[in-house]
Scaffold this motif. Structure first.
Motif, short mmCIF file in Angstrom:
data_model
loop_
_atom_site.label_atom_id
_atom_site.label_comp_id
_atom_site.label_asym_id
_atom_site.label_seq_id
_atom_site.Cartn_x
_atom_site.Cartn_y
_atom_site.Cartn_z
N ASP A 365 37.95 34.62 47.46
CA ASP A 365 37.24 33.71 48.66
C ASP A 365 36.94 34.75 49.43
N SER A 366 35.92 34.73 50.41
CA SER A 366 35.50 35.66 51.43
C SER A 366 36.28 35.52 52.58
N ASP A 367 37.24 34.47 52.62
CA ASP A 367 37.93 34.41 54.02
C ASP A 367 39.52 35.30 53.55
N ASP A 368 39.51 35.73 52.14
CA ASP A 368 41.03 35.95 51.98
C ASP A 368 41.33 37.65 51.75
N ILE A 369 42.59 38.09 51.48
CA ILE A 369 42.87 39.30 51.39
C ILE A 369 43.68 39.57 49.73
N SER A 370 43.33 40.43 49.03
CA SER A 370 43.96 40.87 47.96
C SER A 370 45.14 41.84 48.21
N HIS A 371 46.17 41.61 47.62
CA HIS A 371 47.19 42.85 47.60
C HIS A 371 46.65 43.82 46.91
N LYS A 372 46.83 45.07 47.16
CA LYS A 372 46.33 46.28 46.33
C LYS A 372 46.71 46.22 45.15
N ASN A 373 47.93 45.84 44.79
CA ASN A 373 48.16 45.78 43.01
C ASN A 373 47.75 44.56 42.46
N ARG A 374 46.85 43.63 43.10
CA ARG A 374 46.69 42.30 42.37
C ARG A 374 45.99 42.59 41.18
N LEU A 375 44.76 43.34 40.89
CA LEU A 375 44.20 43.81 39.72
C LEU A 375 44.98 44.17 38.75
N LEU A 376 45.60 45.29 38.96
CA LEU A 376 46.50 46.12 38.34
C LEU A 376 47.55 45.25 37.52
N ARG A 377 48.10 44.34 38.42
CA ARG A 377 49.54 43.39 37.84
C ARG A 377 48.81 42.56 36.97
N LEU A 378 47.53 41.94 37.37
CA LEU A 378 47.09 40.66 36.40
C LEU A 378 46.29 41.20 35.11
N VAL A 379 45.72 42.08 35.20
CA VAL A 379 45.02 42.84 34.16
C VAL A 379 45.84 43.44 33.26
N SER A 380 47.04 44.07 33.79
CA SER A 380 47.96 44.50 32.61
C SER A 380 48.80 43.39 32.04
N PHE A 381 48.97 42.37 32.79
CA PHE A 381 49.66 41.16 32.16
C PHE A 381 48.74 40.65 30.75
N LEU A 382 47.48 40.47 31.07
CA LEU A 382 46.51 39.81 30.15
C LEU A 382 46.21 40.99 29.07
N GLU A 383 46.18 42.33 29.42
CA GLU A 383 45.96 43.06 28.20
C GLU A 383 47.46 43.16 27.35
N ALA A 384 48.66 42.41 27.87
CA ALA A 384 49.72 42.69 27.11
C ALA A 384 50.02 41.50 26.44
N ASN A 385 49.36 40.20 27.08
CA ASN A 385 49.49 38.98 26.38
C ASN A 385 48.04 38.37 26.13
N THR A 386 47.79 38.66 24.76
CA THR A 386 46.48 38.20 24.58
C THR A 386 46.31 36.90 24.20
N SER A 387 47.21 35.95 24.21
CA SER A 387 47.00 34.40 23.98
C SER A 387 46.95 33.94 25.21
N ILE A 388 46.98 34.61 26.37
CA ILE A 388 46.90 33.87 27.77
C ILE A 388 45.54 33.84 28.28
N ALA A 389 44.70 33.00 28.50
CA ALA A 389 43.56 33.05 29.01
C ALA A 389 43.12 33.52 30.46
N ALA A 390 44.13 32.92 31.11
CA ALA A 390 44.08 33.47 32.50
C ALA A 390 45.37 33.55 33.20
N VAL A 391 45.67 34.41 34.09
CA VAL A 391 46.96 34.43 34.99
C VAL A 391 46.41 34.59 36.52
N SER A 392 47.47 33.86 37.32
CA SER A 392 47.34 33.95 38.77
C SER A 392 48.77 34.55 39.08
N SER A 393 48.70 34.52 40.72
CA SER A 393 50.01 35.01 41.21
C SER A 393 50.25 33.94 42.26
#
Length: 635
Positions: A365-393
């Motif tokens: 959202d254009s109001d908000d701020i992503s933590h600098k590791n947001r993409l690294l953490r979530l993409v790493s999780f999805l790469e390691a857990n192929t059965s998960i369709a989406a992950v949030s924080s």
């Protein structure tokens, strides 16, 4: 006094020259540990019997050896098991000095089975440590801080483990390569928690040469026995401490949520490699000149560098377009799509997704701020857990000045998120990362929803039998102000339409159907359930269980004083037990009746070897939602 019994087992080399000095230092450090400690020296190399007698240690002279005369690892671990009545065993090389932290560590472990290892710290020590001095430990630690060198992930010189976790160890030669790698591999293969205690246990390795081995270093690493070890260790010959799935940090023990198989790890953390999957961040924007700049910069500062940012300008009439275009000139990863007039938010998001080329979609959202590791953490999780369709924080709610307002936490496990999807928005949509192929499968966002399109998204994903997860970390900041607060209020009033579509029912039927859904979920709790918690949620669950004719086995309360008080006053209809007693208990399921500590309790149960599907479930939200729905029905 430490209550945990620990048996330390080692196979010393001949007590000659420098090896006499460093092995005496090591053994005396073990003797200095406080508590119920048993030390066993194996083998009949020169001086071993005499040292065992001098320090009143157990000595087992006869050990099984290879054809070349090298002690065998399988015999060592079996001998350790047979010669201890305690829960914990530590095999340690005879040149390693151990300090009191090792006892602190095992007292923090509640797993039924566990293996604890850590990297050693190398240092030259050419003097006898004066263990009669009151400051020997302090002086040694200061010396290690000045001169010690932390070894790499292959520097594994101790194995601290619960009894009876190893069977059928191959006949490895001790002191040769690869057997320690096999131990780590075997833990992961057999789902034994493998814990990296490098940050807790200072394992001091006193440097030495390889003069003890015939053939020296070449024999240890490349000789005939080394080759045999290597063959026996496959396919675990490359396992190192990097593969641990738990670790101790300054905040305590935690699961490595982002533990990634080695073949994936090569791609994800090294974010500059071409093989890293592209993430498409999709940001709708309308008249956000005051906030969009900071939102875009938070993506540009991501530690994960393989991203594109697609800003869909939904007919803004302020300076928003100009701000984005200026950034786009400096950073070609930032792309702008200008729509001629304002559209529904769901259609704007779909426009951005269809223009994207990434494997993953990250709403923003254009109001908000992503933590600098947001993409690294979530993409790493999805790469390691192929059965998960989406992950949030999780997320923080702050105002535009940065003042903290509140926390936005959710359940984290797919099973709980599936149950909660028709009852509330189960995860933070704007903080999520989704697989693009899953969005394509469900037809993207439902454009018939002007508001609550995210509520409908989760309903569609879960109805399509995909799993959603969340990480219990604050990787996103929602900045609240007048405009988006109004939107969120309107959105909540429409969300029930999306929830009703989960069952394909009319909105008017929703309250009764939702109560039945909650009751069906709580039916997982059979007779003899244990309730973790003793507060209001626990009492609501007691009422529900009584209504259904189910028995309660016990309650868990970690605070000793409160537990004694509750048992003394018999306030609750079943005994209140400690966490330690849980391991010995037989029960149908554990009900987590605490929303504030839910993630922490789940983590503790995972540490103890339990799992969500078979052993526990979260109930606080379900119970409070049930009360809310019943009030609505009875109005």
């Amino acid at each position: 006094m430490n209550k945990t019994a620990l048996t330390i087992v080692s196979v010393p080399k001949a007590f000659k020259g420098k090896f006499e000095l460093i092995q005496r230092n090591a053994i005396q450090s073990w003797k200095a540990l406080e508590g119920n400690i048993r030390i066993i020296l194996l083998g009949d190399d020169e001086g071993t019997a005499e040292v065992a007698k001098e320090f009143n240690l157990i000595h087992v002279p006869e050990i099984l050896r290879t054809d070349q005369g090298t002690p065998r690892v399988d015999y060592i671990f079996e001998s350790a098991r047979k010669n201890t009545s305690g829960r914990w065993i530590c095999y340690v090389n005879a040149d390693i000095i151990l300090l009191g932290e090792i006892l602190e560590v095992i007292n923090k472990i509640s797993f039924r089975r566990a293996m604890i290892c850590g990297r050693r710290t190398d240092i030259d020590i050419d003097y006898r440590i004066d263990f009669s001095s009151d400051v020997w430990e302090k002086t040694l630690i200061e010396s290690v801080k000045r001169r010690g060198v932390l070894h790499g992930a292959t520097g594994i010189d101790y194995f601290l483990h619960t009894k009876n976790i190893f069977k059928n160890i191959p006949p490895f030669a001790l002191g040769r390569t690869a057997w320690d790698n096999w131990i780590l591999y075997n833990c992961i293969k057999n789902k034994i928690p493998l814990i990296d205690a490098t940050n807790m246990i200072l394992a001091i390795h006193q440097n030495h040469d390889y003069s003890h081995a015939v053939g020296g270093a070449n024999e240890v690493w490349k000789g005939e026995e080394a080759k045999i070890n290597l063959a026996l260790s496959r396919p675990g010959e490359n396992f190192t401490l990097d593969r641990c799935n738990w670790e101790f940090s300054k905040f305590g023990m935690k699961r490595k949520l982002f533990f990634i198989p080695k073949e994936i790890k090569r791609r994800i953390p090294r974010i500059k490699l071409l093989e890293a999957p592209l993430v498409s961040v999709v940001m709708p924007v309308y008249n956000r000149e005051k906030t969009v700049g900071a939102a875009v910069e938070s993506i540009r500062k991501q530690s994960y560098e393989k991203w594109e940012l697609i800003v869909v300008n939904d007919g803004s009439t302020d300076e928003t377009k100009k701000i984005i275009e200026e950034v786009s000139k400096k950073d070609t990863r930032v792309k702008i799509i200008n729509l001629p007039k304002q559209s529904s938010l769901s259609s704007v998001r779909n426009t951005g997704i269809k223009a994207s080329i990434g494997k993953y979609i990250a709403p923003m959202d254009s109001d908000d701020i992503s933590h600098k590791n947001r993409l690294l953490r979530l993409v790493s999780f999805l790469e390691a857990n192929t059965s998960i369709a989406a992950v949030s924080s999780w997320a923080e709610n702050r105002d535009l000045s940065g003042t903290f307002l509140s926390s936005y936490t959710t359940s984290t496990m797919p099973e709980d998120i599936r149950i909660e999807t028709p009852l509330r928005d189960p995860v933070v949509h704007a903080a999520s990362v989704l697989r693009k192929k899953v969005l394509s499968r469900i037809g993207f966002y439902d454009e018939s929803y002007e508001f609550s399109h995210d509520s409908k998204l989760w309903v569609d994903i879960v109805k399509a039998e995909f799993d959603v997860a969340a990480l219990p970390e604050y990787l996103y900041t929602i900045r609240l102000h007048g405009s988006n607060l109004t939107y969120r209020s309107e959105s909540r009033s429409i969300a029930r339409r999306a929830y009703s579509e989960f069952w394909r029912i009319a909105i008017e039927e929703y309250p009764i159907r939702a109560v039945r859904w909650i009751d069906d979920a709580l039916a997982e709790l059979g007779d003899n359930s244990i309730i973790w918690g003793t507060g209001q949620a626990a009492r609501l669950l007691v009422d529900w269980l009584r209504e259904k004719g189910k028995k309660i086995k016990a309650f868990i309360e970690r605070d000793d004083a409160r537990r004694r008080k509750l048992n003394r006053e018999k306030i609750l209809p079943a005994p209140v037990i400690s966490l330690e007693k849980l391991i010995e208990s037989k029960f149908s399921k554990i009900a987590i009746a605490s929303s504030v500590a839910q993630a922490e309790i789940e983590e503790k149960l995972l540490q103890m070897g339990f799992n969500r599907k078979e052993h526990f479930m979260a109930v606080t939200f379900l119970l409070t939602k049930r009360i809310e729905l019943l009030k609505e029905i009875n109005q």
